[in-house]
Structure formats: C-alpha cells, structure tokens
Scaffold this motif. Sequence first.
Motif, PDB file in Angstrom:
ATOM      1  N   LEU A   1      43.130 100.088  95.149  1.00  0.00           N
ATOM      2  CA  LEU A   1      44.434 100.464  94.591  1.00  0.00           C
ATOM      3  C   LEU A   1      45.198  99.228  94.117  1.00  0.00           C
ATOM      4  O   LEU A   1      45.854  99.260  93.072  1.00  0.00           O
ATOM      5  CB  LEU A   1      45.244 101.248  95.618  1.00  0.00           C
ATOM      6  CG  LEU A   1      44.749 102.663  95.906  1.00  0.00           C
ATOM      7  CD1 LEU A   1      45.417 103.210  97.173  1.00  0.00           C
ATOM      8  CD2 LEU A   1      45.009 103.568  94.721  1.00  0.00           C
ATOM      9  N   GLY A   2      45.127  98.144  94.883  1.00  0.00           N
ATOM     10  CA  GLY A   2      45.810  96.913  94.482  1.00  0.00           C
ATOM     11  C   GLY A   2      45.242  96.337  93.199  1.00  0.00           C
ATOM     12  O   GLY A   2      45.991  95.928  92.302  1.00  0.00           O
ATOM     13  N   VAL A   3      43.918  96.305  93.087  1.00  0.00           N
ATOM     14  CA  VAL A   3      43.278  95.805  91.867  1.00  0.00           C
ATOM     15  C   VAL A   3      43.602  96.720  90.688  1.00  0.00           C
ATOM     16  O   VAL A   3      43.905  96.249  89.586  1.00  0.00           O
ATOM     17  CB  VAL A   3      41.747  95.674  92.067  1.00  0.00           C
ATOM     18  CG1 VAL A   3      41.032  95.441  90.750  1.00  0.00           C
ATOM     19  CG2 VAL A   3      41.443  94.545  93.037  1.00  0.00           C
ATOM     20  N   SER A   4      43.581  98.020  90.914  1.00  0.00           N
ATOM     21  CA  SER A   4      43.927  98.969  89.845  1.00  0.00           C
ATOM     22  C   SER A   4      45.364  98.770  89.382  1.00  0.00           C
ATOM     23  O   SER A   4      45.655  98.823  88.178  1.00  0.00           O
ATOM     24  CB  SER A   4      43.735 100.407  90.327  1.00  0.00           C
ATOM     25  OG  SER A   4      42.397 100.642  90.661  1.00  0.00           O
ATOM     26  N   SER A   5      46.251  98.524  90.321  1.00  0.00           N
ATOM     27  CA  SER A   5      47.646  98.250  89.969  1.00  0.00           C
ATOM     28  C   SER A   5      47.745  96.993  89.109  1.00  0.00           C
ATOM     29  O   SER A   5      48.473  96.957  88.112  1.00  0.00           O
ATOM     30  CB  SER A   5      48.476  98.074  91.241  1.00  0.00           C
ATOM     31  OG  SER A   5      49.775  97.641  90.939  1.00  0.00           O
ATOM     32  N   PHE A   6      47.011  95.973  89.498  1.00  0.00           N
ATOM     33  CA  PHE A   6      47.001  94.711  88.761  1.00  0.00           C
ATOM     34  C   PHE A   6      46.485  94.924  87.332  1.00  0.00           C
ATOM     35  O   PHE A   6      47.049  94.415  86.367  1.00  0.00           O
ATOM     36  CB  PHE A   6      46.119  93.717  89.520  1.00  0.00           C
ATOM     37  CG  PHE A   6      46.314  92.283  89.130  1.00  0.00           C
ATOM     38  CD1 PHE A   6      47.493  91.625  89.423  1.00  0.00           C
ATOM     39  CD2 PHE A   6      45.298  91.581  88.510  1.00  0.00           C
ATOM     40  CE1 PHE A   6      47.660  90.295  89.083  1.00  0.00           C
ATOM     41  CE2 PHE A   6      45.458  90.254  88.161  1.00  0.00           C
ATOM     42  CZ  PHE A   6      46.647  89.607  88.449  1.00  0.00           C
ATOM     43  N   ILE A   7      45.424  95.712  87.199  1.00  0.00           N
ATOM     44  CA  ILE A   7      44.847  95.996  85.877  1.00  0.00           C
ATOM     45  C   ILE A   7      45.836  96.774  85.014  1.00  0.00           C
ATOM     46  O   ILE A   7      46.037  96.459  83.836  1.00  0.00           O
ATOM     47  CB  ILE A   7      43.507  96.746  86.019  1.00  0.00           C
ATOM     48  CG1 ILE A   7      42.443  95.809  86.600  1.00  0.00           C
ATOM     49  CG2 ILE A   7      43.054  97.333  84.683  1.00  0.00           C
ATOM     50  CD1 ILE A   7      41.168  96.522  87.023  1.00  0.00           C
ATOM     51  N   MET A   8      46.461  97.794  85.598  1.00  0.00           N
ATOM     52  CA  MET A   8      47.436  98.589  84.838  1.00  0.00           C
ATOM     53  C   MET A   8      48.623  97.735  84.399  1.00  0.00           C
ATOM     54  O   MET A   8      49.144  97.904  83.293  1.00  0.00           O
ATOM     55  CB  MET A   8      47.939  99.772  85.675  1.00  0.00           C
ATOM     56  CG  MET A   8      46.914 100.832  85.949  1.00  0.00           C
ATOM     57  SD  MET A   8      46.369 101.668  84.462  1.00  0.00           S
ATOM     58  CE  MET A   8      44.647 101.226  84.461  1.00  0.00           C
ATOM     59  N   CYS A   9      49.005  96.804  85.238  1.00  0.00           N
ATOM     60  CA  CYS A   9      50.091  95.893  84.882  1.00  0.00           C
ATOM     61  C   CYS A   9      49.675  95.007  83.713  1.00  0.00           C
ATOM     62  O   CYS A   9      50.460  94.791  82.776  1.00  0.00           O
ATOM     63  CB  CYS A   9      50.467  95.057  86.101  1.00  0.00           C
ATOM     64  SG  CYS A   9      51.932  94.056  85.872  1.00  0.00           S
ATOM     65  N   ALA A  10      48.447  94.512  83.731  1.00  0.00           N
ATOM     66  CA  ALA A  10      47.940  93.685  82.631  1.00  0.00           C
ATOM     67  C   ALA A  10      47.853  94.500  81.344  1.00  0.00           C
ATOM     68  O   ALA A  10      48.211  94.016  80.263  1.00  0.00           O
ATOM     69  CB  ALA A  10      46.580  93.108  82.985  1.00  0.00           C
ATOM     70  N   VAL A  11      47.401  95.738  81.448  1.00  0.00           N
ATOM     71  CA  VAL A  11      47.342  96.617  80.269  1.00  0.00           C
ATOM     72  C   VAL A  11      48.746  96.854  79.735  1.00  0.00           C
ATOM     73  O   VAL A  11      48.977  96.840  78.509  1.00  0.00           O
ATOM     74  CB  VAL A  11      46.632  97.946  80.612  1.00  0.00           C
ATOM     75  CG1 VAL A  11      46.798  98.969  79.497  1.00  0.00           C
ATOM     76  CG2 VAL A  11      45.160  97.711  80.914  1.00  0.00           C
ATOM     77  N   SER A  12      49.684  97.036  80.625  1.00  0.00           N
ATOM     78  CA  SER A  12      51.077  97.227  80.217  1.00  0.00           C
ATOM     79  C   SER A  12      51.588  96.014  79.434  1.00  0.00           C
ATOM     80  O   SER A  12      52.247  96.155  78.397  1.00  0.00           O
ATOM     81  CB  SER A  12      51.949  97.453  81.454  1.00  0.00           C
ATOM     82  OG  SER A  12      53.305  97.511  81.110  1.00  0.00           O
ATOM     83  N   MET A  13      51.269  94.830  79.921  1.00  0.00           N
ATOM     84  CA  MET A  13      51.693  93.620  79.214  1.00  0.00           C
ATOM     85  C   MET A  13      51.040  93.536  77.838  1.00  0.00           C
ATOM     86  O   MET A  13      51.693  93.164  76.855  1.00  0.00           O
ATOM     87  CB  MET A  13      51.367  92.380  80.049  1.00  0.00           C
ATOM     88  CG  MET A  13      52.211  92.266  81.298  1.00  0.00           C
ATOM     89  SD  MET A  13      51.751  90.873  82.330  1.00  0.00           S
ATOM     90  CE  MET A  13      52.276  89.515  81.325  1.00  0.00           C
ATOM     91  N   PHE A  14      49.770  93.899  77.761  1.00  0.00           N
ATOM     92  CA  PHE A  14      49.091  93.891  76.470  1.00  0.00           C
ATOM     93  C   PHE A  14      49.748  94.884  75.514  1.00  0.00           C
ATOM     94  O   PHE A  14      49.949  94.583  74.327  1.00  0.00           O
ATOM     95  CB  PHE A  14      47.602  94.220  76.643  1.00  0.00           C
ATOM     96  CG  PHE A  14      46.878  94.347  75.333  1.00  0.00           C
ATOM     97  CD1 PHE A  14      46.562  93.214  74.596  1.00  0.00           C
ATOM     98  CD2 PHE A  14      46.540  95.594  74.819  1.00  0.00           C
ATOM     99  CE1 PHE A  14      45.915  93.321  73.369  1.00  0.00           C
ATOM    100  CE2 PHE A  14      45.885  95.714  73.608  1.00  0.00           C
ATOM    101  CZ  PHE A  14      45.566  94.577  72.874  1.00  0.00           C
TER     102      PHE A  14
END
Length: 147
Positions: A67-80
């Motif tokens: 869940l933590g890694v998924s959150s990190f990925i979604m945050c990176a996608v959001s920034m993109f």
Amino acid sequence: MMNLTTPALLFPATSLLLLAYTNRFLVLAQLIRNLQTQHKDDGRDLVIRQILNLRKRIVLTRYMQALGVSSFIMCAVSMFLIFVEHGHLAEAFFGISLFLLVLSLLVSLWEIMISTRAIEIGLEDMEQKLRQAAARRAAIADEKPVA
C-alpha cells in the motif's frame, strides 16, 4: 487547481514510512531467527503461538509495504499529470495516493496491535516459568527436615 508542490510534499513522508516498514520487516526476520534457536530450548506451545503471531505480522507488513509503494507510485503519477497539465486527473490520482497512504497506516496500526500481543505471549511465558521455579523452591524448602 493543484500545483506540483502539493503531491511533492507527500514524497518525504512516504519515503520515511517505507523505511519504517522495512525496519519492521527486518525486526520480524530477526525475531524468526531468534525463535529458531529458542525452539530448541522452549516448549512447543509458546513457539507455536509465536509462529502464528509472526505469520500474521509478516502478511500485514507485506500489505503495509504494498500500500505504501502504491501510494508513492500514485503520487508520482499525480505529479506527472500536473506536469502535462491534466489537473483534474492529477487531483484524482493524488486523492488515490492519500487513500492508499491512510490504508497503509491503518494496516500498520493493526500490525502494531498484533506485535503487542507477541510481547504479552513472551511475558506470559516468563511469568509461568517464574511461578514454576518458585513452586519448585517452595517444595524443596518444605522437604527439608527441621533440626
């Protein structure tokens, strides 16, 4: 509209959270190694209870990390998405990122509650051994002849 710094604020927190989860996993691994050596010396009941507890904790730690890694990925996608000027979609991904982070923290809380149970199991075992030793000492004292 959200700017690039909003999801960027989540990066350090998520990184630290993942580091903490990794540390918890390493502690679990060490506990399992210690249990392997302890297994040779202690009773089966304690070891079985501890194994069951550790299995639950390993599964929960796996979910916390995922869940933590998924959150990190979604945050990176959001920034993109902010970078390519898809603001509404970026906000949706950031919301998902926050939701996953909260889920990760809730699973972490659950794992903490289970880990305190493991401590209780250890304390129960020590208390039982101390009571047995005290009972043996009392029995030996009662057998001594009075001069």
